[in-house]
Enzyme design. Structure first.
Site, PDB file in Angstrom:
ATOM      1  CG  ASP A  10      -0.318  -0.478   2.499  1.00  0.00           C
ATOM      2  OD1 ASP A  10       0.925  -0.492   2.574  1.00  0.00           O
ATOM      3  OD2 ASP A  10      -1.048  -0.817   3.437  1.00  0.00           O
TER       4      ASP A  10
ATOM      5  CG  ASP B 163      -9.023  -1.482  12.008  1.00  0.00           C
ATOM      6  OD1 ASP B 163      -8.041  -2.132  11.568  1.00  0.00           O
ATOM      7  OD2 ASP B 163      -9.484  -0.470  11.422  1.00  0.00           O
TER       8      ASP B 163
ATOM      9  CG  HIS C 122      -6.196  -2.338   8.786  1.00  0.00           C
ATOM     10  ND1 HIS C 122      -6.433  -1.211   9.546  1.00  0.00           N
ATOM     11  CD2 HIS C 122      -4.868  -2.308   8.521  1.00  0.00           C
ATOM     12  CE1 HIS C 122      -5.306  -0.552   9.727  1.00  0.00           C
ATOM     13  NE2 HIS C 122      -4.329  -1.200   9.121  1.00  0.00           N
TER      14      HIS C 122
ATOM     15  CD  GLU D 269      -8.775   1.201   7.770  1.00  0.00           C
ATOM     16  OE1 GLU D 269      -8.774   0.301   8.631  1.00  0.00           O
ATOM     17  OE2 GLU D 269      -8.190   2.291   7.928  1.00  0.00           O
TER      18      GLU D 269
HETATM   19  C1  GLP Z   1      -0.886   0.346   8.480  1.00  0.00           C
HETATM   20  C2  GLP Z   1      -0.445  -0.467   7.274  1.00  0.00           C
HETATM   21  C3  GLP Z   1      -0.604  -1.947   7.515  1.00  0.00           C
HETATM   22  C4  GLP Z   1       0.044  -2.321   8.833  1.00  0.00           C
HETATM   23  C5  GLP Z   1      -0.617  -1.571   9.954  1.00  0.00           C
HETATM   24  C6  GLP Z   1      -0.023  -1.887  11.301  1.00  0.00           C
HETATM   25  O1  GLP Z   1      -2.241   0.510   8.544  1.00  0.00           O
HETATM   26  N1  GLP Z   1      -1.174  -0.122   6.099  1.00  0.00           N
HETATM   27  O2  GLP Z   1      -0.027  -2.664   6.454  1.00  0.00           O
HETATM   28  O3  GLP Z   1      -0.070  -3.714   9.030  1.00  0.00           O
HETATM   29  O4  GLP Z   1      -0.435  -0.178   9.707  1.00  0.00           O
HETATM   30  O5  GLP Z   1       1.129  -1.134  11.533  1.00  0.00           O
HETATM   31  P1  GLP Z   1       2.164  -1.418  12.659  1.00  0.00           P
HETATM   32  O6  GLP Z   1       2.955  -2.601  12.199  1.00  0.00           O
HETATM   33  O7  GLP Z   1       3.009  -0.186  12.729  1.00  0.00           O
HETATM   34  O8  GLP Z   1       1.425  -1.712  13.901  1.00  0.00           O
END
Ligand code: GLP
Length: 264
Positions: free
Chosen positions: A72, A141, A143, A148
């Protein structure tokens, strides 16, 4: 689905890095075809990237014949912004290993036609033999990528609007200023991820415990896009004990028994 639980996030990161390296080496041993690797951003995969970099520097693995597709990118954030996912990937991984620049694919969040960019991204994936392994993290959440809650489980790469909660969580990377977090992102879809031959999702820390419980033990539902892994033949969830803390004792002991049996 299989769940791997390690005491700490460090141990879980090492496990994931070695798993990925083994898959790359296994394919290289039997085929000249590139290994197609899906990659995430976020704080969670950093330990895995560090170990892959260490292995590369030690001559234990090469990424020369690896093609990558990132999950992404924010819409409208300049690529040079330190929090763009382009910057993240170069800083935390690509600048330290031998993935050829032309093998790196990251969605362009500044493309003049975002929908065309998403379609081209899916087409680029389709031109390969398919993603061999998609590594990912999980949001609080539930995702995966930026899919989402209420993202269609058959969704493909597209532009999405981020939830208020995700923007609040991600504001820690933007001077804790919620207003600096882009409102939109481009993301591979749930089905793009689940079309990979293997999906490996990492979840660390107590803030991920509810999402891990819901995704692993709850229903298959668009409310928790992690749950899509329940319908994947090779879905792996790799967690530390804190993220596993809400799983039932039965779930934990079942997956421990599976690991012991397979290690015999
Ligand atoms: C963002 C990214 C996800 C990631 C999530 C969790 O939303 N788009 O790909 O898994 O954050 O991030 P973190 O690993 O910093 O908790």
């Amino acid at each position: 689905m299989k769940v791997i639980i390690r005491k700490t996030s460090e141990e879980a990161s090492l496990w994931a890095a070695h798993y990925i390296a083994d898959r790359i080496r296994e394919k290289a041993a039997v085929s000249d075809k590139p290994f197609i690797l899906g990659l995430p951003t976020g704080s969670t995969p950093i330990g895995t990237y560090k170990e892959l970099i260490r292995m590369y520097e030690a001559g234990e693995i090469s990424f020369k014949n690896v093609i990558t597709f990132n999950m992404d990118e924010y819409v409208g954030l300049p690529e040079s912004h330190p929090e763009s996912y382009h910057s993240f990937m170069h800083t935390n991984f690509f600048d330290h290993v031998d993935v050829p620049a032309q093998n790196i694919h990251i969605l362009n969040g500044n493309a003049p036609d975002l929908d065309a960019e998403c379609a081209a991204y899916e087409a680029a994936i389709a031109q390969t033999d398919g993603i061999d392994l998609f590594l990912g993290g999980v949001g609080e959440d539930g995702h995966i990528a930026f899919n989402e809650p209420f993202s269609a489980l058959n969704s493909r790469t597209r532009v999405v609007t981020l939830t208020h909660d995700t923007r609040v969580v991600n504001s820690r990377f933007f001077d804790n200023d919620f207003n600096q977090v882009p409102k939109q992102a481009m993301t591979v879809g749930v089905a793009t991820i689940c079309s990979a031959k293997e999906v490996l999702i990492l979840g660390f820390g107590p803030k991920k415990a509810a999402a891990i419980k819901a995704g692993v033990e709850g229903p298959y539902t668009h409310c928790i896009t992690l749950s899509a892994l329940q319908c994947h033949e090779h879905g792996l969830v790799v967690v530390d004990e804190a993220a596993a803390s809400q799983l039932s004792a039965e779930t934990v002991s079942y997956f421990q028994a599976v690991e012991e049996a397979e290690g015999e």
